[in-house]
Design a protein around this motif. Sequence first.
Motif, PDB file in Angstrom:
ATOM      1  N   MET A 181     -15.254  -3.568  10.931  1.00 40.35           N
ATOM      2  CA  MET A 181     -13.914  -3.590  11.705  1.00 40.35           C
ATOM      3  C   MET A 181     -13.090  -2.615  10.747  1.00 40.35           C
ATOM      4  O   MET A 181     -13.097  -2.406   9.588  1.00 40.35           O
ATOM      5  CB  MET A 181     -12.995  -5.066  11.805  1.00 40.35           C
ATOM      6  N   VAL A 182     -12.091  -2.102  11.359  1.00 37.57           N
ATOM      7  CA  VAL A 182     -10.944  -1.119  10.653  1.00 37.57           C
ATOM      8  C   VAL A 182      -9.537  -1.408  10.963  1.00 37.57           C
ATOM      9  O   VAL A 182      -9.454  -1.644  12.377  1.00 37.57           O
ATOM     10  CB  VAL A 182     -11.442  -0.116  10.624  1.00 37.57           C
ATOM     11  N   LEU A 183      -8.602  -1.246  10.386  1.00 33.36           N
ATOM     12  CA  LEU A 183      -7.119  -1.058  10.620  1.00 33.36           C
ATOM     13  C   LEU A 183      -6.556  -0.416   9.331  1.00 33.36           C
ATOM     14  O   LEU A 183      -6.565  -0.579   8.255  1.00 33.36           O
ATOM     15  CB  LEU A 183      -6.680  -2.484  10.722  1.00 33.36           C
ATOM     16  N   GLY A 184      -5.620   0.544   9.945  1.00 29.09           N
ATOM     17  CA  GLY A 184      -5.075   1.401   8.789  1.00 29.09           C
ATOM     18  C   GLY A 184      -5.855   2.459   8.430  1.00 29.09           C
ATOM     19  O   GLY A 184      -6.894   2.557   8.283  1.00 29.09           O
ATOM     20  N   ASP A 185      -5.013   3.771   8.116  1.00 36.67           N
ATOM     21  CA  ASP A 185      -5.747   5.020   7.669  1.00 36.67           C
ATOM     22  C   ASP A 185      -5.262   5.351   6.413  1.00 36.67           C
ATOM     23  O   ASP A 185      -4.804   4.574   5.601  1.00 36.67           O
ATOM     24  CB  ASP A 185      -5.377   5.998   8.834  1.00 36.67           C
ATOM     25  N   THR A 221      -3.230   2.306   3.645  1.00 30.28           N
ATOM     26  CA  THR A 221      -1.908   1.461   3.528  1.00 30.28           C
ATOM     27  C   THR A 221      -2.159   0.222   3.032  1.00 30.28           C
ATOM     28  O   THR A 221      -3.296  -0.272   2.825  1.00 30.28           O
ATOM     29  CB  THR A 221      -1.491   1.389   5.047  1.00 30.28           C
ATOM     30  N   VAL A 222      -0.813  -0.112   2.535  1.00 32.46           N
ATOM     31  CA  VAL A 222      -0.994  -1.586   1.835  1.00 32.46           C
ATOM     32  C   VAL A 222      -1.599  -2.765   2.721  1.00 32.46           C
ATOM     33  O   VAL A 222      -2.172  -3.731   2.105  1.00 32.46           O
ATOM     34  CB  VAL A 222       0.508  -2.142   1.410  1.00 32.46           C
ATOM     35  N   ASP A 223      -1.441  -2.605   3.821  1.00 31.83           N
ATOM     36  CA  ASP A 223      -2.436  -3.738   4.634  1.00 31.83           C
ATOM     37  C   ASP A 223      -3.468  -3.316   5.360  1.00 31.83           C
ATOM     38  O   ASP A 223      -3.951  -3.926   6.360  1.00 31.83           O
ATOM     39  CB  ASP A 223      -1.271  -4.043   5.817  1.00 31.83           C
ATOM     40  N   ALA A 224      -4.109  -2.113   4.839  1.00 31.88           N
ATOM     41  CA  ALA A 224      -5.334  -1.681   5.472  1.00 31.88           C
ATOM     42  C   ALA A 224      -6.461  -2.722   5.535  1.00 31.88           C
ATOM     43  O   ALA A 224      -6.817  -3.527   4.342  1.00 31.88           O
ATOM     44  CB  ALA A 224      -5.807  -0.445   4.996  1.00 31.88           C
ATOM     45  N   ILE A 225      -7.447  -2.700   6.503  1.00 31.25           N
ATOM     46  CA  ILE A 225      -8.565  -3.554   6.456  1.00 31.25           C
ATOM     47  C   ILE A 225      -9.875  -2.569   6.596  1.00 31.25           C
ATOM     48  O   ILE A 225      -9.675  -1.862   7.537  1.00 31.25           O
ATOM     49  CB  ILE A 225      -8.532  -4.525   7.567  1.00 31.25           C
ATOM     50  N   TRP A 235      -9.441  -4.288   1.471  1.00 30.41           N
ATOM     51  CA  TRP A 235      -7.966  -4.608   1.486  1.00 30.41           C
ATOM     52  C   TRP A 235      -7.197  -3.489   0.979  1.00 30.41           C
ATOM     53  O   TRP A 235      -7.352  -3.260  -0.169  1.00 30.41           O
ATOM     54  CB  TRP A 235      -7.533  -5.871   1.241  1.00 30.41           C
ATOM     55  N   GLY A 236      -6.049  -3.026   1.545  1.00 33.97           N
ATOM     56  CA  GLY A 236      -5.020  -2.219   1.202  1.00 33.97           C
ATOM     57  C   GLY A 236      -5.665  -0.839   0.617  1.00 33.97           C
ATOM     58  O   GLY A 236      -6.404  -0.269   1.395  1.00 33.97           O
ATOM     59  N   LYS A 237      -5.151  -0.350  -0.547  1.00 26.22           N
ATOM     60  CA  LYS A 237      -5.665   0.809  -1.115  1.00 26.22           C
ATOM     61  C   LYS A 237      -6.844   0.898  -1.814  1.00 26.22           C
ATOM     62  O   LYS A 237      -7.056   1.214  -3.073  1.00 26.22           O
ATOM     63  CB  LYS A 237      -4.614   1.142  -1.977  1.00 26.22           C
ATOM     64  N   GLY A 238      -8.054   0.333  -1.105  1.00 22.57           N
ATOM     65  CA  GLY A 238      -9.216   0.371  -1.647  1.00 22.57           C
ATOM     66  C   GLY A 238      -9.802  -0.601  -2.567  1.00 22.57           C
ATOM     67  O   GLY A 238     -10.629  -0.498  -3.452  1.00 22.57           O
ATOM     68  N   PHE A 239      -9.332  -1.946  -2.178  1.00 24.41           N
ATOM     69  CA  PHE A 239      -9.665  -3.016  -3.247  1.00 24.41           C
ATOM     70  C   PHE A 239     -10.637  -3.866  -2.409  1.00 24.41           C
ATOM     71  O   PHE A 239     -10.516  -4.542  -1.445  1.00 24.41           O
ATOM     72  CB  PHE A 239      -8.469  -3.891  -3.859  1.00 24.41           C
ATOM     73  N   SER A 240     -11.834  -4.042  -3.107  1.00 23.41           N
ATOM     74  CA  SER A 240     -13.178  -4.766  -2.568  1.00 23.41           C
ATOM     75  C   SER A 240     -13.052  -6.177  -2.922  1.00 23.41           C
ATOM     76  O   SER A 240     -13.121  -6.554  -4.258  1.00 23.41           O
ATOM     77  CB  SER A 240     -14.317  -3.886  -3.283  1.00 23.41           C
ATOM     78  N   ALA A 241     -13.501  -6.752  -2.011  1.00 23.88           N
ATOM     79  CA  ALA A 241     -13.668  -8.486  -2.014  1.00 23.88           C
ATOM     80  C   ALA A 241     -14.979  -8.622  -2.826  1.00 23.88           C
ATOM     81  O   ALA A 241     -15.203  -9.585  -3.425  1.00 23.88           O
ATOM     82  CB  ALA A 241     -13.616  -9.173  -0.755  1.00 23.88           C
ATOM     83  N   GLN A 323      -1.083  -4.297  -5.965  1.00 21.39           N
ATOM     84  CA  GLN A 323      -1.904  -3.327  -5.902  1.00 21.39           C
ATOM     85  C   GLN A 323      -1.758  -2.429  -6.866  1.00 21.39           C
ATOM     86  O   GLN A 323      -2.591  -1.841  -7.535  1.00 21.39           O
ATOM     87  CB  GLN A 323      -2.047  -2.731  -4.494  1.00 21.39           C
ATOM     88  N   TRP A 324      -0.452  -1.807  -6.826  1.00 24.21           N
ATOM     89  CA  TRP A 324      -0.034  -0.865  -7.787  1.00 24.21           C
ATOM     90  C   TRP A 324      -0.683  -1.566  -9.720  1.00 24.21           C
ATOM     91  O   TRP A 324      -1.016  -0.838 -10.371  1.00 24.21           O
ATOM     92  CB  TRP A 324       1.158  -0.468  -7.829  1.00 24.21           C
TER      93      TRP A 324
END
Length: 469
Positions: A181-185, A221-225, A235-241, A323-324
Motif C-alpha cells: 500500500m502507499v500514501l504520500g509522495d 511527507t511526514v505522514d507518508a506510508i 513511515w514518513g520521510k523514509g523510516f523503516s519498521a 523524524q528530523w
Amino acid sequence: MFRDVLAETAEDAGPVRPAGPGFLAAGNQAIGRMLGLIGEVGQGLLGSELRGSVGAGGVNLPGDVMVVARLLGMPDDLNAAILRFQKDVMGWPTPDGRVDPGGRTFTALQHHQAAAPAPAAAPVADHPATGVELWPSILPTAKRGATTELTSEQKTLVDQLKANRDALPEYAIKKAGTSGMVLGDSGAGEKLTPTELKGDATDPATRAKKVAYKELGHEGTVDAINTYDDQILTWGKGFSALSGSMNEVLMIMFQADPEARHELLRAGIDCDAKSWRVVNTETGLIETGVSALRLMQFDTKLLGVFVTLGRAPQHQQHALDAQWAAMEKHAAHVPEYAYQWPDSAIALCAHLAHWAPAFGWGTHPDRYKGTSGDLVQIAGVFTRLASVNHKWATKLQNGAVVGPFDIMHPGHRLYAFADGAGATAVESAAEIITGTRAEIGDDDQYAGHVLFPVWGKKNTFYDIGSAGS
C-alpha cells in the motif's frame, strides 16, 4: 492502609531504653527491629518486585505495601485503590482486591506505570488510560503450533480492540500493485519545518542542517506510508519498521507526545526501540516481529493510525520533529569539515547516507572528508564502500568496482539525489566503455576503476576512473 502498616512496624521497633540490667540484649533487639524497619522502607522506596501478596487476604509486608501504593499513586485507601484498578483499568467484573508477586494485577500495574509519561514530558490528553490499552500485559503472545484458549476477560478485550479499529478514520491509502500500500509522495512541496530549523540563523552548522533537511525532506511527507518494498512498512520521510529506524523515531516522539503511544495502543499496536507487537483480532493473540508488520501491511485502518500521527494537528509537529531528530543523528549529521561544502555536496552525501547508512558519512566520516565536496569523488567513495556487499556493488577480478544497477536510473538515485547534480557530474567526468564484466575485470587498464551501469544499455558503463580511492 499502607500508613497503618508502617505505623505498626515503627511501634514494634519500641523505644530506646537507658542502660541497666539486660540493656545489651534489649538494645540488640531494638537495633534489629530498627534495621528491619529500615529494610522495609528501602523495599518500599526502591523495590520493583513483591516478596508476598498485598491487599485483601495478603501477607502485606510493609515494604511490599509501599511498592503497590507507589504504583497506584499513594492512595489513602489502598484496598479500595486495588479494587478500582482491577475493575476500571483491567476490566475485571469481579475484582479480588489482591496483588500477587508476578500476578496479572502486578504486571498490569508495572505496565501502567511504564506507559505513563515522565513528569517533565508534555501533558497527556485529559482521559485516563483504559483497560484496552493494557492488552500487552493481558493478551497471550502467538506461538507457532500452539493452541491458546482465551479467557472471557481476554475475549472482551479483543472485542474492544475490534470496535476501536472499526472507529478509526479512513485515509486515501491505495494499493501499489499487489505488493503493498502507499500514501504520500515526495515531501518537496511540504510547507512544514522542524522546530530546530525554524528562524533565520545562517551560521555554517545551521545552514548545513537546513540543506540536509531540504534534501531528505524529499523522501516523503511526514505522514507518508509505504508497504510495498522489502522493509514491509515505511513511515514518513523514509523510516523503516523492519530496520528499526521507525522505532527510533517513535521512541523520540513518545517523549514529547505521550498521547501518540496511546493512539497506537488503542488500535492494538505497540513497539519499543527494537520490536513490534500487534493484536490479531481474529485469534486474539499478539503477533510479534515480522508477523506483526505483516498484519499491518495491507490493513488500511492500522496503517491509518500512523497517518494520524503525521497529520493530526495535535501530533504533526511532534512527528516532524522526531523524524528530523532521527535524521540529524544519522544521515543529516553533517561533519564539521563539510560545513563549507557546496549545497549539492552536502545534499548528495546526506541522501546517500539515508539510502544506505552502512556506506554513508555517518558510518565512514573520514572517507568522505578526503573528497573535499567533489561530487564524482563522493560517488566513488560510496561505491567503493558498498563493494563489501555484493548486493550493492560488485568487485571485479582486477579490483574495478561496478556500482548498484540502478544508481544511474533516470529519475532515481544520482539523477534524483541533490536535484541530479551527482548524475550530471558523473556524465561530465566519465568515459563510456563497453564489455562484459568478465572482460572488463581481465583488462588491466580498468584496474581499480569505478564503473556505473548505463541504464537500459547492456554491458555499457560510465567509467569514472580512480575516483574515491
